[in-house]
Scaffold this motif. Structure first.
Motif, PDB file in Angstrom:
ATOM      1  N   GLY A 118      -4.992  -8.809  12.577  1.00 54.27           N
ATOM      2  CA  GLY A 118      -3.935  -7.795  12.665  1.00 54.27           C
ATOM      3  C   GLY A 118      -3.186  -7.763  11.350  1.00 54.27           C
ATOM      4  O   GLY A 118      -3.764  -8.021  10.290  1.00 54.27           O
ATOM      5  N   ASP A 119      -1.890  -7.460  11.419  1.00 53.97           N
ATOM      6  CA  ASP A 119      -1.068  -7.368  10.216  1.00 53.97           C
ATOM      7  C   ASP A 119      -0.309  -8.683  10.023  1.00 53.97           C
ATOM      8  O   ASP A 119       0.606  -9.001  10.793  1.00 53.97           O
ATOM      9  CB  ASP A 119      -0.095  -6.191  10.348  1.00 53.97           C
ATOM     10  N   ALA A 120      -0.686  -9.428   9.006  1.00 53.26           N
ATOM     11  CA  ALA A 120      -0.115 -10.768   8.812  1.00 53.26           C
ATOM     12  C   ALA A 120       1.393 -10.711   8.530  1.00 53.26           C
ATOM     13  O   ALA A 120       2.142 -11.591   8.964  1.00 53.26           O
ATOM     14  CB  ALA A 120      -0.834 -11.482   7.679  1.00 53.26           C
ATOM     15  N   GLY A 121       1.844  -9.661   7.825  1.00 48.13           N
ATOM     16  CA  GLY A 121       3.270  -9.531   7.528  1.00 48.13           C
ATOM     17  C   GLY A 121       4.067  -9.242   8.787  1.00 48.13           C
ATOM     18  O   GLY A 121       5.106  -9.864   9.042  1.00 48.13           O
ATOM     19  N   PHE A 181      -8.650   0.151   6.445  1.00 44.06           N
ATOM     20  CA  PHE A 181      -8.754  -0.959   5.493  1.00 44.06           C
ATOM     21  C   PHE A 181      -8.145  -2.245   6.041  1.00 44.06           C
ATOM     22  O   PHE A 181      -7.580  -3.039   5.307  1.00 44.06           O
ATOM     23  CB  PHE A 181      -8.148  -0.583   4.127  1.00 44.06           C
ATOM     24  N   TYR A 182      -8.250  -2.409   7.364  1.00 43.41           N
ATOM     25  CA  TYR A 182      -7.886  -3.682   7.987  1.00 43.41           C
ATOM     26  C   TYR A 182      -9.150  -4.476   8.275  1.00 43.41           C
ATOM     27  O   TYR A 182     -10.216  -3.904   8.533  1.00 43.41           O
ATOM     28  CB  TYR A 182      -7.075  -3.445   9.275  1.00 43.41           C
ATOM     29  N   ILE A 183      -9.016  -5.807   8.238  1.00 39.09           N
ATOM     30  CA  ILE A 183     -10.180  -6.676   8.415  1.00 39.09           C
ATOM     31  C   ILE A 183     -10.514  -6.798   9.902  1.00 39.09           C
ATOM     32  O   ILE A 183      -9.623  -7.015  10.732  1.00 39.09           O
ATOM     33  CB  ILE A 183      -9.902  -8.072   7.805  1.00 39.09           C
ATOM     34  N   MET A 225      -4.473 -12.355   3.466  1.00 37.76           N
ATOM     35  CA  MET A 225      -5.538 -11.418   3.844  1.00 37.76           C
ATOM     36  C   MET A 225      -6.168 -10.809   2.580  1.00 37.76           C
ATOM     37  O   MET A 225      -5.512 -10.065   1.843  1.00 37.76           O
ATOM     38  CB  MET A 225      -4.971 -10.304   4.719  1.00 37.76           C
ATOM     39  N   ALA A 279      -8.333  -8.128   1.858  1.00 41.67           N
ATOM     40  CA  ALA A 279      -8.946  -6.964   2.517  1.00 41.67           C
ATOM     41  C   ALA A 279      -9.769  -6.165   1.497  1.00 41.67           C
ATOM     42  O   ALA A 279     -10.976  -6.335   1.403  1.00 41.67           O
ATOM     43  CB  ALA A 279      -7.868  -6.124   3.174  1.00 41.67           C
ATOM     44  N   ARG A 301       0.838  -1.189   0.000  1.00 48.96           N
ATOM     45  CA  ARG A 301       0.000   0.000   0.000  1.00 48.96           C
ATOM     46  C   ARG A 301       0.882   1.251   0.000  1.00 48.96           C
ATOM     47  O   ARG A 301       1.648   1.456   0.935  1.00 48.96           O
ATOM     48  CB  ARG A 301      -0.889   0.017   1.240  1.00 48.96           C
TER      49      ARG A 301
HETATM   50  N1  URA Z   1      -3.373  -6.968   5.564  1.00 45.88           N
HETATM   51  C1  URA Z   1      -3.250  -7.512   6.801  1.00 45.88           C
HETATM   52  O1  URA Z   1      -2.204  -8.055   7.145  1.00 45.88           O
HETATM   53  N2  URA Z   1      -4.301  -7.445   7.644  1.00 45.88           N
HETATM   54  C2  URA Z   1      -5.469  -6.878   7.294  1.00 45.88           C
HETATM   55  O2  URA Z   1      -6.411  -6.863   8.099  1.00 45.88           O
HETATM   56  C3  URA Z   1      -5.581  -6.319   6.014  1.00 45.88           C
HETATM   57  C4  URA Z   1      -4.522  -6.363   5.161  1.00 45.88           C
END
Ligand code: URA
Length: 215
Positions: free
Chosen positions: A204-207, A197-199, A137, A139, A104
């Motif tokens: 959370g943030d998968a990365g 724009f997070y689910i 994810m 999203a 992003r």
């Molecule tokens: N990417 C993520 O890691 N988590 C989200 O919720 C959305 C995008």
């Protein structure tokens, strides 16, 4: 569309561990759970692929069996896609692979508005092959859409499967509208996307959970 958590299976357990704040801090376990979901999804998708009947010589005789007619091509998006992709690669163990770097790019002064930036892509010939594009994810669906179209420079696949662990309803709608030719395989469909724009509830943030926070 196939949604794993709509059936009782171990997929529910692995997704619960991915979401749980007291378990997801263990990065090794987090990555391994993404990998295990990749393995389960690879197995489920494998039921839709064509097989050849073959005879296999054993030490005691000859067995009639089936082998995959052609390995799919496995594609993912750096960096969060890597552990999930590894699960697919464990099962489709002779597959060719494609990788894209997409992220992003936030528009300065526009709050959470972003464009999908893509600065890396590599892949094999895709003409006539089965493509499995996996990203944990789903999203907004915009990075999957961008990467799918970029992959077409390597040829037009015969069939495309998109796999994600957690999806938002908005992301599912986006993919179904923009990429109606693709088959969707999802772990769970959550409630909504938040203002970043997070689910939600998501995980959370998968990365970051896989590899540590970025700056
Ligand atoms: N990417 C993520 O890691 N988590 C989200 O919720 C959305 C995008």
């Amino acid at each position: 569309m196939f949604v794993f958590t709509q059936q009782p299976s171990l997929a529910n357990q692995f997704i619960a561990e991915l979401r749980d704040v007291s378990i997801q801090r263990d990065r090794l376990r987090f990555r391994r759970n993404l990998e295990r979901l990749g393995e389960l999804m690879a197995y489920e998708i494998s039921k839709t692929l064509p097989y050849n009947n073959v005879k296999v010589k054993t030490p005691l005789g000859v067995a009639d069996t089936q082998v995959l007619r052609q390995q799919p091509v496995l594609a993912t998006i750096l960096r969060a896609g890597l552990p999930f992709h590894q699960g697919f690669a464990n099962y489709f163990d002779q597959a060719e692979n494609a990788f894209a770097g997409a992220y992003r790019g936030y528009v300065p002064g526009e709050g959470d508005e972003f464009e999908i930036e893509m600065d890396y892509i590599v892949g094999p010939d895709l003409s006539g092959k089965v493509l499995i594009l996996c990203d944990p994810m789903l999203a907004t669906g915009r990075s999957l859409e961008k990467v799918y179209h970029a992959l077409l420079r390597y040829g037009i696949p015969a069939q495309t499967h998109i796999a994600a662990v957690i999806a938002s309803p908005e992301g599912v709608r986006h993919v179904q509208q923009q990429l109606p030719q693709c088959h969707l395989w999802l772990g769970a469909i959550d409630d909504h996307l938040n203002e970043h724009f997070y689910i939600v509830p998501g995980l959370g943030d998968a990365g970051d959970l896989s590899y540590g926070a970025k700056v």
